[in-house]
Design an enzyme around this catalytic site. Structure first.
Site, PDB file in Angstrom:
ATOM      1  N   SER A  60     -14.352  43.495  -5.949  1.00  0.00           N
ATOM      2  CA  SER A  60     -12.933  43.800  -5.730  1.00  0.00           C
ATOM      3  C   SER A  60     -12.743  44.378  -4.325  1.00  0.00           C
ATOM      4  O   SER A  60     -11.611  44.470  -3.839  1.00  0.00           O
ATOM      5  CB  SER A  60     -12.419  44.794  -6.777  1.00  0.00           C
ATOM      6  OG  SER A  60     -13.291  45.901  -6.886  1.00  0.00           O
ATOM      7  N   ASP A  98     -22.318  44.466  -7.279  1.00  0.00           N
ATOM      8  CA  ASP A  98     -21.729  43.222  -7.790  1.00  0.00           C
ATOM      9  C   ASP A  98     -22.304  42.042  -7.015  1.00  0.00           C
ATOM     10  O   ASP A  98     -22.317  42.054  -5.777  1.00  0.00           O
ATOM     11  CB  ASP A  98     -20.207  43.274  -7.553  1.00  0.00           C
ATOM     12  CG  ASP A  98     -19.419  42.843  -8.767  1.00  0.00           C
ATOM     13  OD1 ASP A  98     -20.024  42.376  -9.743  1.00  0.00           O
ATOM     14  OD2 ASP A  98     -18.177  43.008  -8.736  1.00  0.00           O
ATOM     15  N   GLU A 130     -20.782  37.729 -13.275  1.00  0.00           N
ATOM     16  CA  GLU A 130     -19.613  37.425 -14.102  1.00  0.00           C
ATOM     17  C   GLU A 130     -19.808  36.208 -15.018  1.00  0.00           C
ATOM     18  O   GLU A 130     -20.520  35.267 -14.660  1.00  0.00           O
ATOM     19  CB  GLU A 130     -18.392  37.154 -13.201  1.00  0.00           C
ATOM     20  CG  GLU A 130     -17.888  38.391 -12.495  1.00  0.00           C
ATOM     21  CD  GLU A 130     -16.553  38.177 -11.796  1.00  0.00           C
ATOM     22  OE1 GLU A 130     -15.963  37.076 -11.896  1.00  0.00           O
ATOM     23  OE2 GLU A 130     -16.090  39.131 -11.144  1.00  0.00           O
ATOM     24  N   GLU A 197     -12.887  42.714 -19.303  1.00  0.00           N
ATOM     25  CA  GLU A 197     -11.684  42.913 -18.476  1.00  0.00           C
ATOM     26  C   GLU A 197     -10.500  42.133 -19.046  1.00  0.00           C
ATOM     27  O   GLU A 197     -10.617  40.920 -19.326  1.00  0.00           O
ATOM     28  CB  GLU A 197     -11.966  42.455 -17.023  1.00  0.00           C
ATOM     29  CG  GLU A 197     -10.743  42.603 -16.124  1.00  0.00           C
ATOM     30  CD  GLU A 197     -11.060  42.473 -14.631  1.00  0.00           C
ATOM     31  OE1 GLU A 197     -12.243  42.403 -14.252  1.00  0.00           O
ATOM     32  OE2 GLU A 197     -10.085  42.450 -13.849  1.00  0.00           O
TER      33      GLU A 197
HETATM   34  O1  KIV Z   1     -15.212  44.081  -8.783  1.00  0.00           O
HETATM   35  C1  KIV Z   1     -14.805  44.946  -9.574  1.00  0.00           C
HETATM   36  O2  KIV Z   1     -14.184  45.945  -9.195  1.00  0.00           O
HETATM   37  C2  KIV Z   1     -15.085  44.755 -10.980  1.00  0.00           C
HETATM   38  C3  KIV Z   1     -14.535  45.762 -11.936  1.00  0.00           C
HETATM   39  C4  KIV Z   1     -13.101  45.513 -12.164  1.00  0.00           C
HETATM   40  C5  KIV Z   1     -15.286  45.777 -13.205  1.00  0.00           C
HETATM   41  O3  KIV Z   1     -15.719  43.831 -11.338  1.00  0.00           O
END
Ligand code: KIV
Length: 311
Positions: A60, A98, A130, A197
């Site tokens: 994000s 991530d 994901e 989510e």
């Molecule tokens: O990238 C992100 O911030 C996320 C969260 C919303 C879990 O994947």
């Protein structure tokens, strides 16, 4: 800052480094798990001082710090720069990196290499990827290589276009069954946790209750083991449209605009900087300097400057 605000922070001495066994214990004891995103040194130090359990360097970042309009545009190199900064500001929360879109889907080898890069270059202790489907096998490969993996189901922004946009998922019995199956498969693949989510609360709670691993919700009700929010959303740094699951705990954007506006007004009005922001010089030194300049000496004829540390 009022003591009421500070009462929600955790003193450094009381903070205990988070581990996977401790996380699992929290789930089993029904202790809510707190996760927040962070993308740089300041946001990491805030997460640390607030005593959260998990910090995600989320993709994000694409939206909230890099100004892209989609998360699939962020690169591994960008995630690594952000992750390194977060690492420097964290001591006790478990740090999760991530995996950006394109860094894991194509093969197990790519997924392991991507996860190893994130761990080695940023110092994160776990990675997140994901969706279900092919991601289940990638999660198995990464976990098999010894790197803890978190899954992410429901609204998966990296594949939002394929999902038909940014909207709640699992709203039909069929879609919810698929999500439950994906969750079981991610658990069997070795994930230590799964984020849900934008999923109806009852669906997330029902799936979570049938899993042994930790579940973290964002827009998925209160039936998961913990919650996550995006740092910039919960602080009101993000402006514009906000998903309905976001709760704003501050309006930092407005506060920042007001503060920078006051600074600009004071510079323009001549009230900043004031005498309290200036460095003093000994009168004799100043006198010598003025005489030297007034006598018409070229400054370049001077010996070296003697720098003192800035105070
Ligand atoms: O990238 C992100 O911030 C996320 C969260 C919303 C879990 O994947």
């Amino acid at each position: 800052m009022s003591s009421g605000v500070l009462s929600h922070t955790v003193p450094a001495a009381d903070r205990v480094a988070m581990s996977l066994p401790r996380l699992q214990e929290m789930k089993e004891n029904g202790e809510p798990i707190v996760m927040v995103t962070a993308y740089d040194f300041p946001s990491a130090t805030v997460a640390e001082a607030a005593g959260v359990d998990l910090v995600l360097v989320g993709d994000s970042a694409a939206n909230v710090v890099l100004g892209y309009d989609r998360t699939d545009l962020v690169s591994m190199e960008e995630m690594i720069v952000l992750g390194k900064a977060v690492r420097r500001g964290l001591k006790t929360p478990l740090m999760i990196g991530d995996m950006p879109m394109g860094s894991y889907e194509a093969s197990d080898e790519l997924a392991i290499q991507g996860a190893q890069r994130l761990v080695k270059e940023t110092g994160c202790q776990a990675v997140k990827l994901e969706a279900g489907g092919v991601s289940v096998q990638r999660a198995r490969a990464i976990a098999g290589a010894g790197i803890p993996v978190m899954g992410h189901l429901g609204l998966t922004p990296q594949t939002a276009t394929a999902l038909g946009g940014y909207k709640a998922q699992g709203k039909s019995a069929r879609a919810a069954i698929q999500m439950a199956e994906d969750a079981q498969a991610l658990q069997a693949a070795g994930c230590f946790a799964i984020v849900f989510e934008a999923v109806p609360a009852e669906i997330a709670a029902t799936i979570a209750a049938r899993l042994d691993i930790v579940t973290i919700g964002i827009g998925a009700g209160s039936g998961t083991s913990g919650q996550v929010l995006v740092f910039h959303d919960l602080l009101g740094i993000t402006t514009g449209h906000m998903a309905k699951f976001v709760k704003r705990y501050a309006d930092v954007h407005e506060g920042m605009v007001a503060a920078v506006g006051r600074y600009a007004a004071e510079v323009r009005g001549g009230s900043f900087p004031g005498p309290e922001h200036a460095y003093a010089i000994d009168e004799d030194e100043l006198e010598d300097f003025r005489r030297h300049v007034d006598d018409g000496h070229a400054l370049t004829s001077m010996q070296s400057w003697e720098w003192e540390p800035l105070g």
